[in-house]
Design a protein around this motif. Structure first.
Motif, PDB file in Angstrom:
ATOM      1  N   THR A   1       0.829  -1.211   0.000  1.00 37.31           N
ATOM      2  CA  THR A   1       0.000   0.000   0.000  1.00 37.31           C
ATOM      3  C   THR A   1       0.860   1.256   0.000  1.00 37.31           C
ATOM      4  O   THR A   1       0.534   2.234  -0.678  1.00 37.31           O
ATOM      5  N   HIS A   2       1.968   1.229   0.722  1.00 41.02           N
ATOM      6  CA  HIS A   2       2.837   2.401   0.752  1.00 41.02           C
ATOM      7  C   HIS A   2       3.621   2.570  -0.553  1.00 41.02           C
ATOM      8  O   HIS A   2       3.917   3.694  -0.960  1.00 41.02           O
ATOM      9  N   GLU A   3       3.935   1.462  -1.228  1.00 39.38           N
ATOM     10  CA  GLU A   3       4.556   1.566  -2.552  1.00 39.38           C
ATOM     11  C   GLU A   3       3.614   2.268  -3.526  1.00 39.38           C
ATOM     12  O   GLU A   3       4.045   3.080  -4.345  1.00 39.38           O
ATOM     13  N   GLU A   4       2.333   1.957  -3.424  1.00 40.41           N
ATOM     14  CA  GLU A   4       1.364   2.620  -4.303  1.00 40.41           C
ATOM     15  C   GLU A   4       1.342   4.120  -4.039  1.00 40.41           C
ATOM     16  O   GLU A   4       1.288   4.924  -4.981  1.00 40.41           O
ATOM     17  N   LEU A   5       1.389   4.515  -2.780  1.00 42.16           N
ATOM     18  CA  LEU A   5       1.398   5.944  -2.452  1.00 42.16           C
ATOM     19  C   LEU A   5       2.705   6.604  -2.883  1.00 42.16           C
ATOM     20  O   LEU A   5       2.715   7.766  -3.301  1.00 42.16           O
ATOM     21  N   ALA A   6       3.806   5.890  -2.796  1.00 41.07           N
ATOM     22  CA  ALA A   6       5.095   6.443  -3.230  1.00 41.07           C
ATOM     23  C   ALA A   6       5.096   6.725  -4.722  1.00 41.07           C
ATOM     24  O   ALA A   6       5.810   7.619  -5.190  1.00 41.07           O
ATOM     25  N   ASN A   7       4.281   5.991  -5.473  1.00 37.40           N
ATOM     26  CA  ASN A   7       4.224   6.154  -6.924  1.00 37.40           C
ATOM     27  C   ASN A   7       3.231   7.216  -7.384  1.00 37.40           C
ATOM     28  O   ASN A   7       3.139   7.498  -8.575  1.00 37.40           O
ATOM     29  N   VAL A   8       2.476   7.771  -6.458  1.00 37.07           N
ATOM     30  CA  VAL A   8       1.547   8.851  -6.797  1.00 37.07           C
ATOM     31  C   VAL A   8       2.315  10.163  -6.755  1.00 37.07           C
ATOM     32  O   VAL A   8       3.080  10.409  -5.823  1.00 37.07           O
ATOM     33  N   ASP A   9       2.112  10.986  -7.763  1.00 35.31           N
ATOM     34  CA  ASP A   9       2.785  12.283  -7.812  1.00 35.31           C
ATOM     35  C   ASP A   9       2.151  13.219  -6.784  1.00 35.31           C
ATOM     36  O   ASP A   9       1.120  13.819  -7.039  1.00 35.31           O
ATOM     37  N   SER A  10       2.759  13.267  -5.603  1.00 33.14           N
ATOM     38  CA  SER A  10       2.239  14.118  -4.528  1.00 33.14           C
ATOM     39  C   SER A  10       3.399  14.619  -3.680  1.00 33.14           C
ATOM     40  O   SER A  10       4.502  14.063  -3.740  1.00 33.14           O
ATOM     41  N   PRO A  11       3.152  15.629  -2.870  1.00 32.26           N
ATOM     42  CA  PRO A  11       4.211  16.127  -1.983  1.00 32.26           C
ATOM     43  C   PRO A  11       4.710  15.080  -0.983  1.00 32.26           C
ATOM     44  O   PRO A  11       5.791  15.221  -0.433  1.00 32.26           O
ATOM     45  N   SER A  12       3.936  14.027  -0.779  1.00 36.49           N
ATOM     46  CA  SER A  12       4.283  12.991   0.203  1.00 36.49           C
ATOM     47  C   SER A  12       5.031  11.809  -0.397  1.00 36.49           C
ATOM     48  O   SER A  12       5.436  10.907   0.340  1.00 36.49           O
ATOM     49  N   SER A  13       5.225  11.787  -1.691  1.00 39.37           N
ATOM     50  CA  SER A  13       5.837  10.623  -2.353  1.00 39.37           C
ATOM     51  C   SER A  13       7.182  10.238  -1.758  1.00 39.37           C
ATOM     52  O   SER A  13       7.442   9.060  -1.504  1.00 39.37           O
ATOM     53  N   ALA A  14       8.046  11.210  -1.525  1.00 39.00           N
ATOM     54  CA  ALA A  14       9.375  10.911  -0.994  1.00 39.00           C
ATOM     55  C   ALA A  14       9.290  10.300   0.405  1.00 39.00           C
ATOM     56  O   ALA A  14      10.025   9.356   0.724  1.00 39.00           O
ATOM     57  N   ALA A  15       8.383  10.812   1.211  1.00 39.60           N
ATOM     58  CA  ALA A  15       8.214  10.264   2.568  1.00 39.60           C
ATOM     59  C   ALA A  15       7.721   8.823   2.502  1.00 39.60           C
ATOM     60  O   ALA A  15       8.183   7.968   3.276  1.00 39.60           O
ATOM     61  N   PHE A  16       6.818   8.532   1.567  1.00 33.41           N
ATOM     62  CA  PHE A  16       6.328   7.156   1.438  1.00 33.41           C
ATOM     63  C   PHE A  16       7.425   6.221   0.926  1.00 33.41           C
ATOM     64  O   PHE A  16       7.468   5.052   1.297  1.00 33.41           O
ATOM     65  N   ARG A  17       8.339   6.729   0.095  1.00 32.02           N
ATOM     66  CA  ARG A  17       9.467   5.912  -0.351  1.00 32.02           C
ATOM     67  C   ARG A  17      10.349   5.525   0.843  1.00 32.02           C
ATOM     68  O   ARG A  17      10.824   4.396   0.932  1.00 32.02           O
ATOM     69  N   LEU A  18      10.566   6.457   1.769  1.00 29.43           N
ATOM     70  CA  LEU A  18      11.346   6.165   2.972  1.00 29.43           C
ATOM     71  C   LEU A  18      10.654   5.116   3.838  1.00 29.43           C
ATOM     72  O   LEU A  18      11.314   4.225   4.390  1.00 29.43           O
ATOM     73  N   VAL A  19       9.341   5.225   3.947  1.00 28.66           N
ATOM     74  CA  VAL A  19       8.578   4.218   4.697  1.00 28.66           C
ATOM     75  C   VAL A  19       8.763   2.852   4.044  1.00 28.66           C
ATOM     76  O   VAL A  19       8.988   1.841   4.726  1.00 28.66           O
ATOM     77  N   CYS A  20       8.701   2.805   2.714  1.00 25.80           N
ATOM     78  CA  CYS A  20       8.880   1.537   1.995  1.00 25.80           C
ATOM     79  C   CYS A  20      10.275   0.962   2.244  1.00 25.80           C
ATOM     80  O   CYS A  20      10.410  -0.255   2.450  1.00 25.80           O
ATOM     81  N   ASP A  21      11.288   1.813   2.219  1.00 23.84           N
ATOM     82  CA  ASP A  21      12.655   1.343   2.483  1.00 23.84           C
ATOM     83  C   ASP A  21      12.744   0.698   3.866  1.00 23.84           C
ATOM     84  O   ASP A  21      13.339  -0.368   4.024  1.00 23.84           O
ATOM     85  N   GLN A  22      12.155   1.337   4.856  1.00 23.81           N
ATOM     86  CA  GLN A  22      12.178   0.799   6.213  1.00 23.81           C
ATOM     87  C   GLN A  22      11.395  -0.514   6.299  1.00 23.81           C
ATOM     88  O   GLN A  22      11.849  -1.471   6.935  1.00 23.81           O
ATOM     89  N   LEU A  23      10.234  -0.560   5.663  1.00 18.59           N
ATOM     90  CA  LEU A  23       9.435  -1.796   5.674  1.00 18.59           C
ATOM     91  C   LEU A  23      10.172  -2.933   5.008  1.00 18.59           C
ATOM     92  O   LEU A  23      10.130  -4.076   5.475  1.00 18.59           O
ATOM     93  N   ARG A  24      10.866  -2.656   3.899  1.00 18.16           N
ATOM     94  CA  ARG A  24      11.643  -3.697   3.224  1.00 18.16           C
ATOM     95  C   ARG A  24      12.720  -4.258   4.169  1.00 18.16           C
ATOM     96  O   ARG A  24      12.944  -5.469   4.204  1.00 18.16           O
ATOM     97  N   LYS A  25      13.383  -3.379   4.901  1.00 22.58           N
ATOM     98  CA  LYS A  25      14.403  -3.834   5.863  1.00 22.58           C
ATOM     99  C   LYS A  25      13.784  -4.734   6.922  1.00 22.58           C
ATOM    100  O   LYS A  25      14.320  -5.780   7.270  1.00 22.58           O
ATOM    101  N   GLU A  26      12.634  -4.296   7.444  1.00 20.81           N
ATOM    102  CA  GLU A  26      11.970  -5.074   8.483  1.00 20.81           C
ATOM    103  C   GLU A  26      11.473  -6.417   7.979  1.00 20.81           C
ATOM    104  O   GLU A  26      11.410  -7.394   8.735  1.00 20.81           O
ATOM    105  N   LEU A  27      11.118  -6.463   6.701  1.00 22.09           N
ATOM    106  CA  LEU A  27      10.640  -7.722   6.106  1.00 22.09           C
ATOM    107  C   LEU A  27      11.787  -8.574   5.554  1.00 22.09           C
ATOM    108  O   LEU A  27      11.550  -9.651   5.020  1.00 22.09           O
ATOM    109  N   GLY A  28      13.034  -8.057   5.683  1.00 18.57           N
ATOM    110  CA  GLY A  28      14.180  -8.799   5.211  1.00 18.57           C
ATOM    111  C   GLY A  28      14.335  -8.744   3.706  1.00 18.57           C
ATOM    112  O   GLY A  28      14.969  -9.617   3.110  1.00 18.57           O
ATOM    113  N   GLU A  29      13.752  -7.735   3.054  1.00 19.47           N
ATOM    114  CA  GLU A  29      13.828  -7.614   1.603  1.00 19.47           C
ATOM    115  C   GLU A  29      14.864  -6.588   1.169  1.00 19.47           C
ATOM    116  O   GLU A  29      15.042  -6.356  -0.009  1.00 19.47           O
ATOM    117  N   GLY A  30      15.461  -5.893   2.095  1.00 20.64           N
ATOM    118  CA  GLY A  30      16.384  -4.838   1.683  1.00 20.64           C
ATOM    119  C   GLY A  30      17.548  -4.830   2.527  1.00 20.64           C
ATOM    120  O   GLY A  30      18.520  -4.430   2.740  1.00 20.64           O
TER     121      GLY A  30
END
Length: 162
Positions: free
Chosen positions: A133-162
């Motif tokens: 869900t956060h990847e989808e928000l990161a891909n939307v052209d909005s002022p929050s996109s960069a923040a959602f990308r950071l959330v995705c990076d953290q989630l990937r680490k927690e899930l062992g994907e990054g």
């Protein structure tokens, strides 16, 4: 149906009204995703009624993008019902008001509303839902996109994907 922080489902002639009362959060989003996806597979039109919603968290917002895309892929109609003020409050900060179709009037109900219970997902599956869900928000052209990308990076680490 309890009005506080709940999701209700009402049958219409061509599909369903999914009504969010109070807050739409990560707790309800997997159940909404699964119900709406299944209904779309059966060819149903879906109207998400936000007229009694006060808040949508980022997971629920990302879930709406997922459902919008699925609806487009399957030729179903997925639309949102809310007045101008609520659309602005709930969807404009992430620019989802420019992506999601808006429906001015709710279709007539042909059944009583029943509460859609939240799903209890295993931890890893829920983490994957959060990431998607956060990847989808990161891909939307909005002022929050960069923040959602950071959330995705953290989630990937927690899930062992990054």
């Amino acid at each position: 149906m309890s009005e506080q922080n709940s999701v209700g489902v009402t049958r219409t002639k061509t599909g369903y009204i999914v009504s969010v009362h109070g807050q739409g959060t990560r707790q309800q989003s997997p159940a909404v995703r699964d119900f709406v996806s299944g209904a779309m597979e059966d060819g149903a039109d879906i109207v998400l009624d936000l007229s009694r919603c006060e808040y949508l968290d980022s997971t629920f917002l990302g879930c709406l993008v997922v459902l919008h895309k699925r609806g487009c892929e399957r030729g179903n109609r997925f639309s949102v019902h809310a007045d101008d003020a609520r659309m602005k409050k709930l969807l404009h900060p992430t620019r989802l008001d420019t992506i999601l179709a808006r429906r001015e009037e709710l279709p007539p109900a042909v059944s009583a509303t029943v509460e859609l219970p939240a799903l209890e997902l295993p931890r890893e599956e829920f983490g994957q839902h959060l990431l998607n869900t956060h990847e989808e928000l990161a891909n939307v052209d909005s002022p929050s996109s960069a923040a959602f990308r950071l959330v995705c990076d953290q989630l990937r680490k927690e899930l062992g994907e990054g």
